[in-house]
Write a protein that holds these residues in place. Structure first.
Motif, PDB file in Angstrom:
ATOM      1  N   ASP A  10       7.679  18.091  35.625  1.00 43.68           N
ATOM      2  CA  ASP A  10       8.712  17.741  34.663  1.00 43.68           C
ATOM      3  C   ASP A  10       8.044  17.189  33.413  1.00 43.68           C
ATOM      4  OD1 ASP A  10      10.787  18.471  36.317  1.00 43.68           O
ATOM      5  OD2 ASP A  10      10.948  16.460  37.201  1.00 43.68           O
ATOM      6  N   ARG A  11       8.461  17.671  32.279  1.00 50.85           N
ATOM      7  CA  ARG A  11       7.912  17.183  31.010  1.00 50.85           C
ATOM      8  C   ARG A  11       8.932  16.274  30.352  1.00 50.85           C
ATOM      9  NH1 ARG A  11       4.595  22.040  28.149  1.00 50.85           N
ATOM     10  NH2 ARG A  11       3.452  22.638  30.004  1.00 50.85           N
ATOM     11  N   GLN A  12       8.417  15.193  29.852  1.00 55.39           N
ATOM     12  CA  GLN A  12       9.280  14.280  29.127  1.00 55.39           C
ATOM     13  C   GLN A  12       8.936  14.395  27.657  1.00 55.39           C
ATOM     14  OE1 GLN A  12       8.551  10.423  30.655  1.00 55.39           O
ATOM     15  NE2 GLN A  12       9.846  10.706  32.449  1.00 55.39           N
ATOM     16  N   HIS A  13       9.963  14.402  26.859  1.00 57.48           N
ATOM     17  CA  HIS A  13       9.760  14.448  25.416  1.00 57.48           C
ATOM     18  C   HIS A  13       9.749  13.018  24.895  1.00 57.48           C
ATOM     19  CE1 HIS A  13       9.749  15.751  21.326  1.00 57.48           C
ATOM     20  NE2 HIS A  13      10.873  15.088  21.077  1.00 57.48           N
ATOM     21  N   ILE A  14       8.624  12.624  24.326  1.00 57.27           N
ATOM     22  CA  ILE A  14       8.499  11.278  23.766  1.00 57.27           C
ATOM     23  C   ILE A  14       8.406  11.422  22.261  1.00 57.27           C
ATOM     24  CG2 ILE A  14       7.092   9.217  23.657  1.00 57.27           C
ATOM     25  CD1 ILE A  14       6.073   9.929  26.462  1.00 57.27           C
ATOM     26  N   SER A  15       9.359  10.824  21.589  1.00 55.96           N
ATOM     27  CA  SER A  15       9.304  10.901  20.129  1.00 55.96           C
ATOM     28  C   SER A  15       8.567   9.674  19.609  1.00 55.96           C
ATOM     29  CB  SER A  15      10.703  10.980  19.525  1.00 55.96           C
ATOM     30  OG  SER A  15      11.363   9.762  19.684  1.00 55.96           O
ATOM     31  N   MET A  16       7.596   9.917  18.770  1.00 52.12           N
ATOM     32  CA  MET A  16       6.809   8.831  18.200  1.00 52.12           C
ATOM     33  C   MET A  16       6.946   8.891  16.692  1.00 52.12           C
ATOM     34  SD  MET A  16       3.762   8.276  20.840  1.00 52.12           S
ATOM     35  CE  MET A  16       3.105   7.126  19.787  1.00 52.12           C
ATOM     36  N   ARG A  17       7.114   7.717  16.111  1.00 51.95           N
ATOM     37  CA  ARG A  17       7.238   7.639  14.669  1.00 51.95           C
ATOM     38  C   ARG A  17       6.082   6.833  14.121  1.00 51.95           C
ATOM     39  NH1 ARG A  17      12.623   4.866  13.378  1.00 51.95           N
ATOM     40  NH2 ARG A  17      11.755   3.491  14.939  1.00 51.95           N
ATOM     41  N   VAL A  18       5.744   7.140  12.900  1.00 53.13           N
ATOM     42  CA  VAL A  18       4.736   6.353  12.208  1.00 53.13           C
ATOM     43  C   VAL A  18       5.374   5.013  11.869  1.00 53.13           C
ATOM     44  CG1 VAL A  18       3.313   6.216  10.131  1.00 53.13           C
ATOM     45  CG2 VAL A  18       3.664   8.419  11.264  1.00 53.13           C
ATOM     46  N   PRO A  19       4.679   3.904  12.139  1.00 53.97           N
ATOM     47  CA  PRO A  19       5.282   2.597  11.841  1.00 53.97           C
ATOM     48  C   PRO A  19       5.582   2.451  10.354  1.00 53.97           C
ATOM     49  CG  PRO A  19       3.219   2.335  13.050  1.00 53.97           C
ATOM     50  CD  PRO A  19       3.364   3.782  12.713  1.00 53.97           C
ATOM     51  N   ARG A  20       6.650   1.748  10.062  1.00 52.96           N
ATOM     52  CA  ARG A  20       7.037   1.490   8.680  1.00 52.96           C
ATOM     53  C   ARG A  20       5.974   0.610   8.022  1.00 52.96           C
ATOM     54  NH1 ARG A  20      12.579  -1.600   6.949  1.00 52.96           N
ATOM     55  NH2 ARG A  20      12.281  -1.362   4.711  1.00 52.96           N
ATOM     56  N   LYS A  21       5.718   0.858   6.756  1.00 54.10           N
ATOM     57  CA  LYS A  21       4.724   0.086   6.011  1.00 54.10           C
ATOM     58  C   LYS A  21       5.407  -0.957   5.143  1.00 54.10           C
ATOM     59  CE  LYS A  21       0.866   2.132   7.148  1.00 54.10           C
ATOM     60  NZ  LYS A  21      -0.313   1.454   7.600  1.00 54.10           N
ATOM     61  N   TYR A  22       4.703  -2.044   4.929  1.00 52.37           N
ATOM     62  CA  TYR A  22       5.174  -3.141   4.094  1.00 52.37           C
ATOM     63  C   TYR A  22       4.104  -3.456   3.060  1.00 52.37           C
ATOM     64  CZ  TYR A  22       8.807  -3.713   7.544  1.00 52.37           C
ATOM     65  OH  TYR A  22       9.889  -3.486   8.365  1.00 52.37           O
ATOM     66  N   THR A  23       4.514  -3.613   1.816  1.00 52.78           N
ATOM     67  CA  THR A  23       3.592  -3.905   0.728  1.00 52.78           C
ATOM     68  C   THR A  23       3.582  -5.401   0.459  1.00 52.78           C
ATOM     69  OG1 THR A  23       4.038  -1.749  -0.256  1.00 52.78           O
ATOM     70  CG2 THR A  23       3.023  -3.397  -1.678  1.00 52.78           C
ATOM     71  N   VAL A  24       2.373  -5.946   0.327  1.00 48.24           N
ATOM     72  CA  VAL A  24       2.208  -7.355  -0.015  1.00 48.24           C
ATOM     73  C   VAL A  24       1.995  -7.433  -1.525  1.00 48.24           C
ATOM     74  CG1 VAL A  24       0.842  -9.446   0.315  1.00 48.24           C
ATOM     75  CG2 VAL A  24       1.178  -7.861   2.231  1.00 48.24           C
ATOM     76  N   PHE A  25       2.808  -8.248  -2.198  1.00 45.71           N
ATOM     77  CA  PHE A  25       2.682  -8.472  -3.637  1.00 45.71           C
ATOM     78  C   PHE A  25       2.187  -9.885  -3.882  1.00 45.71           C
ATOM     79  CE2 PHE A  25       5.722  -5.014  -3.545  1.00 45.71           C
ATOM     80  CZ  PHE A  25       5.362  -4.244  -4.636  1.00 45.71           C
ATOM     81  N   ILE A  26       1.318 -10.038  -4.866  1.00 41.74           N
ATOM     82  CA  ILE A  26       0.872 -11.352  -5.299  1.00 41.74           C
ATOM     83  C   ILE A  26       1.489 -11.594  -6.667  1.00 41.74           C
ATOM     84  CG2 ILE A  26      -1.273 -10.488  -6.322  1.00 41.74           C
ATOM     85  CD1 ILE A  26      -2.615 -13.077  -5.257  1.00 41.74           C
ATOM     86  N   HIS A  27       1.991 -12.818  -6.882  1.00 41.32           N
ATOM     87  CA  HIS A  27       2.722 -13.149  -8.101  1.00 41.32           C
ATOM     88  C   HIS A  27       1.928 -14.094  -8.998  1.00 41.32           C
ATOM     89  CE1 HIS A  27       6.556 -11.381  -6.661  1.00 41.32           C
ATOM     90  NE2 HIS A  27       6.022 -11.667  -5.488  1.00 41.32           N
ATOM     91  N   ASN A  28       2.144 -13.974 -10.273  1.00 46.42           N
ATOM     92  CA  ASN A  28       1.478 -14.811 -11.264  1.00 46.42           C
ATOM     93  C   ASN A  28       2.146 -16.183 -11.332  1.00 46.42           C
ATOM     94  OD1 ASN A  28      -0.374 -15.353 -13.373  1.00 46.42           O
ATOM     95  ND2 ASN A  28       1.195 -14.926 -14.896  1.00 46.42           N
ATOM     96  N   ASP A  29       1.340 -17.199 -11.598  1.00 46.69           N
ATOM     97  CA  ASP A  29       1.865 -18.525 -11.901  1.00 46.69           C
ATOM     98  C   ASP A  29       0.908 -19.172 -12.901  1.00 46.69           C
ATOM     99  OD1 ASP A  29      -0.083 -20.405 -10.498  1.00 46.69           O
ATOM    100  OD2 ASP A  29       0.576 -19.201  -8.794  1.00 46.69           O
ATOM    101  N   ASP A  30       1.325 -20.290 -13.463  1.00 42.41           N
ATOM    102  CA  ASP A  30       0.528 -20.942 -14.505  1.00 42.41           C
ATOM    103  C   ASP A  30      -0.489 -21.930 -13.962  1.00 42.41           C
ATOM    104  OD1 ASP A  30       1.871 -19.552 -16.488  1.00 42.41           O
ATOM    105  OD2 ASP A  30       3.407 -21.100 -16.714  1.00 42.41           O
ATOM    106  N   VAL A  97       6.402  -9.978   0.791  1.00 42.56           N
ATOM    107  CA  VAL A  97       6.237  -8.777   1.610  1.00 42.56           C
ATOM    108  C   VAL A  97       7.510  -7.952   1.474  1.00 42.56           C
ATOM    109  CG1 VAL A  97       5.892  -7.899   3.942  1.00 42.56           C
ATOM    110  CG2 VAL A  97       4.713  -9.991   3.220  1.00 42.56           C
ATOM    111  N   VAL A  98       7.355  -6.693   1.060  1.00 46.16           N
ATOM    112  CA  VAL A  98       8.503  -5.816   0.814  1.00 46.16           C
ATOM    113  C   VAL A  98       8.327  -4.531   1.599  1.00 46.16           C
ATOM    114  CG1 VAL A  98       9.778  -4.548  -0.961  1.00 46.16           C
ATOM    115  CG2 VAL A  98       8.758  -6.765  -1.515  1.00 46.16           C
ATOM    116  N   GLY A  99       9.363  -4.142   2.325  1.00 45.97           N
ATOM    117  CA  GLY A  99       9.338  -2.886   3.088  1.00 45.97           C
ATOM    118  C   GLY A  99       9.378  -1.688   2.153  1.00 45.97           C
TER     119      GLY A  99
END
Length: 100
Positions: A10-30, A97-99
Motif C-alpha cells: 500500500d502506498r501512502q501519499h504524503i504531501s510536503m510543503r516548503v516551510p513558509r519564510k519570514y523576513t527579519v527587518f532592522i530599523h533605524n533609530d537615532d 519579523v514579517v511573513g
C-alpha cells in the motif's frame, strides 16, 4: 481456506510543503551606533563586514532594511538575540519579523 499473501504494498501519499519564510527587518533609530549595528549583523546574521556595512547604510538612509529570510523559529531567535544584545548595551535597536 488459506489466505493468499500479496506482494503489493500500500502506498501512502504524503504531501510536503516548503516551510513558509519570514523576513527579519532592522530599523533605524537615532541612538544605536553604526558600529553596533555592523557588529550585530556580523555576529547574529553572519554577514560579511562589507555586506554588514552596506546594510547598515541602507538602514540609515531608508529607515529599515531586510537582513535575512528564515523559517519562523530561526527568524524569531535571531531577532530576539539581536534585541537582547542591544538592550544589554543600552540601545533601543528594533527588529521585526514579517511573513512572506
Amino acid at each position: 481456506m488459506a489466505q493468499e499473501q500479496s506482494n503489493i504494498k500500500d502506498r501512502q501519499h504524503i504531501s510536503m510543503r516548503v516551510p513558509r519564510k519570514y523576513t527579519v527587518f532592522i530599523h533605524n533609530d537615532d541612538f544605536t551606533t553604526m558600529e553596533f549595528v555592523v557588529m550585530v549583523l556580523t555576529t547574529v546574521f553572519h554577514k560579511s563586514m562589507e555586506e554588514a556595512e552596506q546594510l547598515m547604510l541602507q538602514v540609515h538612509h531608508s529607515e529599515k532594511a531586510p537582513v535575512g529570510s528564515y523559517s519562523y523559529d530561526v527568524a524569531m531567535t535571531k531577532a530576539s538575540r539581536a534585541t537582547d544584545m542591544a538592550r544589554a548595551e543600552g540601545f533601543p535597536l528594533r527588529l521585526t519579523v514579517v511573513g512572506e
